[in-house]
Design a protein around this motif. Structure first.
Motif, short mmCIF file in Angstrom:
data_model
loop_
_atom_site.label_atom_id
_atom_site.label_comp_id
_atom_site.label_asym_id
_atom_site.label_seq_id
_atom_site.Cartn_x
_atom_site.Cartn_y
_atom_site.Cartn_z
N ALA A 90 -29.49 51.30 8.51
CA ALA A 90 -30.13 50.07 9.00
C ALA A 90 -29.18 49.29 9.90
O ALA A 90 -27.99 49.15 9.61
CB ALA A 90 -30.55 49.20 7.82
N ALA A 91 -29.73 48.79 10.99
CA ALA A 91 -28.94 47.96 11.91
C ALA A 91 -29.09 46.48 11.58
O ALA A 91 -28.41 45.65 12.15
CB ALA A 91 -29.38 48.22 13.35
N GLY A 92 -30.01 46.16 10.66
CA GLY A 92 -30.24 44.77 10.29
C GLY A 92 -31.26 44.70 9.17
O GLY A 92 -31.64 45.72 8.61
N VAL A 93 -31.70 43.51 8.86
CA VAL A 93 -32.71 43.31 7.83
C VAL A 93 -33.96 42.72 8.47
O VAL A 93 -33.89 42.12 9.54
CB VAL A 93 -32.22 42.38 6.68
N THR A 94 -35.07 42.89 7.80
CA THR A 94 -36.32 42.32 8.28
C THR A 94 -36.66 41.10 7.44
O THR A 94 -36.70 41.16 6.22
CB THR A 94 -37.46 43.35 8.16
N ILE A 95 -36.86 40.00 8.11
CA ILE A 95 -37.30 38.77 7.47
C ILE A 95 -38.79 38.63 7.79
O ILE A 95 -39.17 38.53 8.95
CB ILE A 95 -36.51 37.54 8.01
N SER A 96 -39.62 38.66 6.76
CA SER A 96 -41.06 38.67 7.01
C SER A 96 -41.61 37.32 7.44
O SER A 96 -42.64 37.25 8.09
CB SER A 96 -41.81 39.18 5.78
N SER A 97 -40.92 36.25 7.07
CA SER A 97 -41.37 34.92 7.52
C SER A 97 -40.17 33.98 7.56
O SER A 97 -39.23 34.11 6.77
CB SER A 97 -42.45 34.36 6.60
N LEU A 98 -40.22 33.04 8.44
CA LEU A 98 -39.14 32.06 8.58
C LEU A 98 -38.94 31.28 7.28
O LEU A 98 -37.83 30.88 6.95
CB LEU A 98 -39.43 31.12 9.74
N GLU A 99 -40.02 31.09 6.52
CA GLU A 99 -39.95 30.33 5.28
C GLU A 99 -38.98 30.96 4.28
O GLU A 99 -38.45 30.28 3.41
CB GLU A 99 -41.34 30.19 4.65
N GLN A 100 -38.75 32.27 4.39
CA GLN A 100 -37.81 32.93 3.48
C GLN A 100 -36.40 32.37 3.63
O GLN A 100 -35.61 32.45 2.70
CB GLN A 100 -37.79 34.44 3.71
N LEU A 101 -36.09 31.86 4.79
CA LEU A 101 -34.74 31.34 5.03
C LEU A 101 -34.70 29.82 5.15
O LEU A 101 -33.65 29.26 5.43
CB LEU A 101 -34.15 31.98 6.29
N GLU A 102 -35.83 29.18 4.95
CA GLU A 102 -35.87 27.71 4.96
C GLU A 102 -35.86 27.20 3.54
O GLU A 102 -36.62 27.67 2.69
CB GLU A 102 -37.14 27.20 5.66
N SER A 103 -34.96 26.26 3.28
CA SER A 103 -34.86 25.70 1.93
C SER A 103 -34.13 24.37 2.01
O SER A 103 -33.17 24.23 2.77
CB SER A 103 -34.09 26.67 1.03
N PRO A 104 -34.56 23.42 1.20
CA PRO A 104 -33.80 22.16 1.14
C PRO A 104 -32.48 22.36 0.40
O PRO A 104 -31.60 21.52 0.47
CB PRO A 104 -34.74 21.22 0.38
N LEU A 105 -32.36 23.48 -0.29
CA LEU A 105 -31.13 23.81 -1.03
C LEU A 105 -30.26 24.73 -0.20
O LEU A 105 -30.75 25.41 0.70
CB LEU A 105 -31.50 24.54 -2.34
N PRO A 106 -28.97 24.81 -0.53
CA PRO A 106 -28.15 25.85 0.10
C PRO A 106 -28.78 27.21 -0.22
O PRO A 106 -29.30 27.41 -1.32
CB PRO A 106 -26.79 25.70 -0.58
N ILE A 107 -28.74 28.12 0.74
CA ILE A 107 -29.37 29.42 0.54
C ILE A 107 -28.37 30.54 0.79
O ILE A 107 -27.54 30.46 1.70
CB ILE A 107 -30.62 29.59 1.43
N ILE A 108 -28.45 31.56 -0.03
CA ILE A 108 -27.62 32.75 0.11
C ILE A 108 -28.53 33.91 0.49
O ILE A 108 -29.57 34.11 -0.15
CB ILE A 108 -26.89 33.08 -1.21
#
Length: 93
Positions: free
Chosen positions: A21-39
């Motif tokens: 794999a050359a990268g990962v697939t993020i199915s929606s922007l919401e997966q990386l949006e959070s009011p909390l710190p995200i890992i």
């Protein structure tokens, strides 16, 4: 929650990829949006034989992850709930 795991003070998104794999697939922007710190945790998986000293079964992987979150009963319950929802049942694999 749009992340795989959401703790009181942290959100975790987990992705699995193959060795080429050359990268990962993020199915929606919401997966990386959070009011909390995200890992974003990315794990690479590849086929191996049971004789490979670096091989790990699914049961071993789950046990390893459980030991990492054991300090947080809430996280452990969430992990086990998500595993059951995904159809994981520990067996003699």
């Amino acid at each position: 929650a749009d992340q795989d795991f959401r703790l009181p003070d942290l959100a975790i998104e987990v992705k699995a990829v193959g060795p080429d794999a050359a990268g990962v697939t993020i199915s929606s922007l919401e997966q990386l949006e959070s009011p909390l710190p995200i890992i974003l945790s990315v794990y690479t998986f590849m086929p191996s034989s049971s004789e490979d000293p670096h091989a790990m079964s699914l049961n071993q992987l789950v046990a390893r992850i459980e030991s990492r979150v054991a300090g947080s009963p809430e996280a452990l319950v969430l992990l086990r709930t998500r595993l059951l929802e995904a159809g994981f049942v520990e067996g003699p694999y």
